[in-house]
Design an enzyme around this catalytic site. Structure first.
Site, PDB file in Angstrom:
ATOM      1  CG  ASP A  72      44.764  53.535  36.909  1.00  0.00           C
ATOM      2  OD1 ASP A  72      43.527  53.122  36.539  1.00  0.00           O
ATOM      3  OD2 ASP A  72      45.475  52.815  36.571  1.00  0.00           O
ATOM      4  CG  ASP A  74      47.202  50.193  40.873  1.00  0.00           C
ATOM      5  OD1 ASP A  74      46.091  50.892  41.164  1.00  0.00           O
ATOM      6  OD2 ASP A  74      47.200  49.237  39.945  1.00  0.00           O
ATOM      7  CG  ASP A 148      49.460  40.008  35.705  1.00  0.00           C
ATOM      8  OD1 ASP A 148      50.407  40.797  36.134  1.00  0.00           O
ATOM      9  OD2 ASP A 148      48.573  40.695  35.177  1.00  0.00           O
TER      10      ASP A 148
HETATM   11  P1  ATP Z   1      46.218  48.540  33.074  1.00  0.00           P
HETATM   12  O1  ATP Z   1      47.144  49.705  32.357  1.00  0.00           O
HETATM   13  O2  ATP Z   1      45.120  47.891  32.270  1.00  0.00           O
HETATM   14  O3  ATP Z   1      45.651  49.223  34.399  1.00  0.00           O
HETATM   15  P2  ATP Z   1      47.780  47.228  34.932  1.00  0.00           P
HETATM   16  O4  ATP Z   1      48.742  46.188  34.886  1.00  0.00           O
HETATM   17  O5  ATP Z   1      47.852  48.281  35.981  1.00  0.00           O
HETATM   18  O6  ATP Z   1      47.331  47.486  33.367  1.00  0.00           O
HETATM   19  P3  ATP Z   1      45.468  46.304  36.789  1.00  0.00           P
HETATM   20  O7  ATP Z   1      44.307  45.360  36.542  1.00  0.00           O
HETATM   21  O8  ATP Z   1      45.322  47.668  37.114  1.00  0.00           O
HETATM   22  O9  ATP Z   1      46.640  46.262  35.559  1.00  0.00           O
HETATM   23  O10 ATP Z   1      46.618  45.665  37.990  1.00  0.00           O
HETATM   24  C1  ATP Z   1      47.571  46.171  38.532  1.00  0.00           C
HETATM   25  C2  ATP Z   1      48.459  45.213  39.026  1.00  0.00           C
HETATM   26  O11 ATP Z   1      48.016  44.184  39.675  1.00  0.00           O
HETATM   27  C3  ATP Z   1      49.116  44.649  37.711  1.00  0.00           C
HETATM   28  O12 ATP Z   1      50.104  45.375  37.045  1.00  0.00           O
HETATM   29  C4  ATP Z   1      49.724  43.317  38.207  1.00  0.00           C
HETATM   30  O13 ATP Z   1      50.904  43.450  38.864  1.00  0.00           O
HETATM   31  C5  ATP Z   1      48.543  42.988  39.516  1.00  0.00           C
HETATM   32  N1  ATP Z   1      47.635  42.216  39.009  1.00  0.00           N
HETATM   33  C6  ATP Z   1      46.416  42.421  38.362  1.00  0.00           C
HETATM   34  N2  ATP Z   1      45.558  41.506  37.991  1.00  0.00           N
HETATM   35  C7  ATP Z   1      46.315  40.352  38.269  1.00  0.00           C
HETATM   36  C8  ATP Z   1      46.115  39.033  38.068  1.00  0.00           C
HETATM   37  N3  ATP Z   1      44.945  38.485  37.682  1.00  0.00           N
HETATM   38  N4  ATP Z   1      47.249  38.142  38.597  1.00  0.00           N
HETATM   39  C9  ATP Z   1      48.226  38.617  39.244  1.00  0.00           C
HETATM   40  N5  ATP Z   1      48.496  39.896  39.371  1.00  0.00           N
HETATM   41  C10 ATP Z   1      47.497  40.882  38.934  1.00  0.00           C
HETATM   42 MG    MG Z   2      46.221  49.732  36.500  1.00  0.00          MG
END
Ligand code: ATP
Ligand code: MG
Length: 459
Positions: A72, A74, A148
């Site tokens: 996905d 963002d 993060d």
């Molecule tokens: P995934 O492949 O699991 O979706 P992701 O990195 O995209 O991994 P998401 O939970 O979709 O994870 O979050 C999108 C983005 O938002 C992360 O890449 C990070 O930059 C930020 N983020 C998400 N959760 C946190 C958190 N708890 N603290 C700080 N930044 C966060």
């Molecule tokens: Mg994600």
């Protein structure tokens, strides 16, 4: 320029200016534009045409840099949620803790987030320092610092095909390193779920957790207790459904995170007998996820908790309870503890109970019983579960093999299989399977049969 100059005279040579990104062009980052979803391009373009900044951000950029097609996308922008909403036909502002906009194109959903500012010092927190709400907007470099891990804090602009990197994410991607942004202790305190995230990413990506990022985790792990159960559950589910569940659990353990995190992990990881079963279950889950097949959370949690159920089931039976009611009591006990701690949704708990409750019925292969079981709406899950029990050595392999044959057989063949099993059951020692009619041993017998029959008719 001035900042650079000051740093130069102060001798802080190699510290990067965190307000200025390193910008990489297509030759350097080698992102394949074909991996960028058309809708992500549409959203960034619309925002940019309206005069805003807009980038693909976070996990999607990380995956693109790793040559993986992101699941996905963002989007991060300097437009406020209201401004974003106005630009799209189907857009909804959601969330309280963090307000974001969901932009929909058919089935496709994109999350659009406004750059968050530094200022979490003033954000409302709980008594342990966990940030409760944060809708304070700010410039892009502050947004980057609020993310993060360095590898999750990069921005990709599809229009110019450039990657903006404020925290050395590119280097960390190349070195396969997970590094938290800022002071690890402070970042875990603000949001303890980051400890689970680092473990998940390490296992999923095969990256190493950089030592200062890792060091505080065992000490700070108890902070996870203060996070709302539903959020921990969501994160655990992501972890278990990542396609690398086994690796994640090993990583959780080696990071010192399994204690008290989920009662089920304590049980699962400390018991060698249960481990074989859980390993098989997670292995098959990982296989299904990697093959793009669906995985039911109910099946997964039923597997993780099975040995706890077994133990209690045996205890209730030893205390004189009949097998079937004993199993239900055991299931109640286990689900009760877990629903408190894990916020297991009711639907998942119902699936788990169905799968467990079906198990004794697989041991009754005479007469109409197997045909009835075959009609159970969750038969397939119960059967898969039975196969795990056989594979782990809990039950004789022969039972699983019989059910596989029975399941795949046609009418006449099924009758033959039942006949064979009936003869075998009749010859088997009475202890295993309660039978109709009075028995010598007091207590067992008719009531059990009544229960079992009721169980057989309940779907
Ligand atoms: P995934 O492949 O699991 O979706 P992701 O990195 O995209 O991994 P998401 O939970 O979709 O994870 O979050 C999108 C983005 O938002 C992360 O890449 C990070 O930059 C930020 N983020 C998400 N959760 C946190 C958190 N708890 N603290 C700080 N930044 C966060
Ligand atoms: Mg994600």
């Amino acid at each position: 320029m001035i900042k650079k100059f000051i740093r130069k005279i102060l001798g802080v040579k190699d510290q990067r200016d965190l307000t200025e990104p390193v910008i990489l062009g297509p030759d350097e980052h080698q992102i394949d534009p074909k991996n960028v979803s058309a809708n992500a391009v549409r959203v960034t373009q619309t925002l940019q045409e309206a005069g805003y900044k807009a980038f693909v951000v976070g996990g999607a950029v990380r995956d693109l840099l790793l040559g993986v097609k992101p699941k996905d996308f963002d989007i991060a922008t300097d437009a406020t949620p209201e401004q974003v909403k106005r630009l799209f036909r189907r857009a909804f502002i959601i969330g309280r803790r963090f307000q974001i906009v969901h932009v929909m194109f058919g089935q496709d959903l994109l999350e659009v987030t406004t750059f968050r500012g530094a200022g979490s010092d003033n954000a409302p927190k709980d008594e342990h320092g966990r940030v409760l709400r944060d809708n304070h907007f700010g410039p892009q470099h502050e947004d980057a610092a609020r993310r993060d891990f360095t590898i999750n804090a990069m921005y990709y602009d599809p229009a110019t095909q450039s990657v903006l990197d404020y925290h050395g994410g590119i280097e960390d991607i190349r070195a396969k390193t997970l590094r938290i942004i800022g002071m690890p202790e402070a970042r875990y305190r603000e949001d303890p779920v980051r400890m689970l995230r680092v473990v998940r990413f390490a296992a999923k990506l095969g990256f190493t957790i950089e030592p200062t990022t890792r060091a505080p985790i065992p000490v700070m792990a108890p902070l996870i207790d203060n996070v709302p159960a539903a959020r921990v559950f969501d994160e655990m589910l992501k972890l278990l459904l990542s396609g690398h569940a086994l690796a994640c659990l090993k990583e959780l353990r080696s990071a010192g995170l399994h204690h008290g995190l989920l009662p089920l992990l304590d049980v699962v990881l400390e018991q060698p007998i249960g481990m074989k079963f859980v390993t098989l279950a997670l292995d098959s889950t990982d296989g299904r996820v990697k093959a793009g097949k669906g995985v039911s959370p109910g099946f997964l949690f039923a597997s993780l908790l099975w040995h706890q159920v077994l133990e209690k089931w045996n205890a209730y039976r030893a205390a004189g309870e009949m097998p079937i009611p004993a199993l239900h009591l055991a299931a109640d006990d286990v689900l009760e503890t877990q629903t408190d701690n894990l916020a297991l949704q009711r639907r998942i708990a119902t699936d788990m109970r169905d799968i467990w409750a079906m198990q004794p019925r697989f041991e009754r292969r005479a007469g109409r019983a197997p045909y009835k079981l075959l009609e159970h709406p969750r038969f397939r899950a119960g059967y898969d579960f039975l196969l795990l029990r056989c594979a782990s050595g809990e039950l004789p392999a022969e039972i699983g093999e019989w059910w596989t044959e029975f399941y795949e057989a046609e009418g006449g063949e099924r009758e033959r299989l039942v006949a064979v099993a009936s003869t075998r059951e009749a010859a088997a020692p009475k202890k295993r399977r309660p039978r109709r009619g009075p028995r010598k041993s007091a207590g067992e017998g008719a009531p059990v049969q009544a229960q079992a029959t009721a169980g057989g008719g309940d779907e």
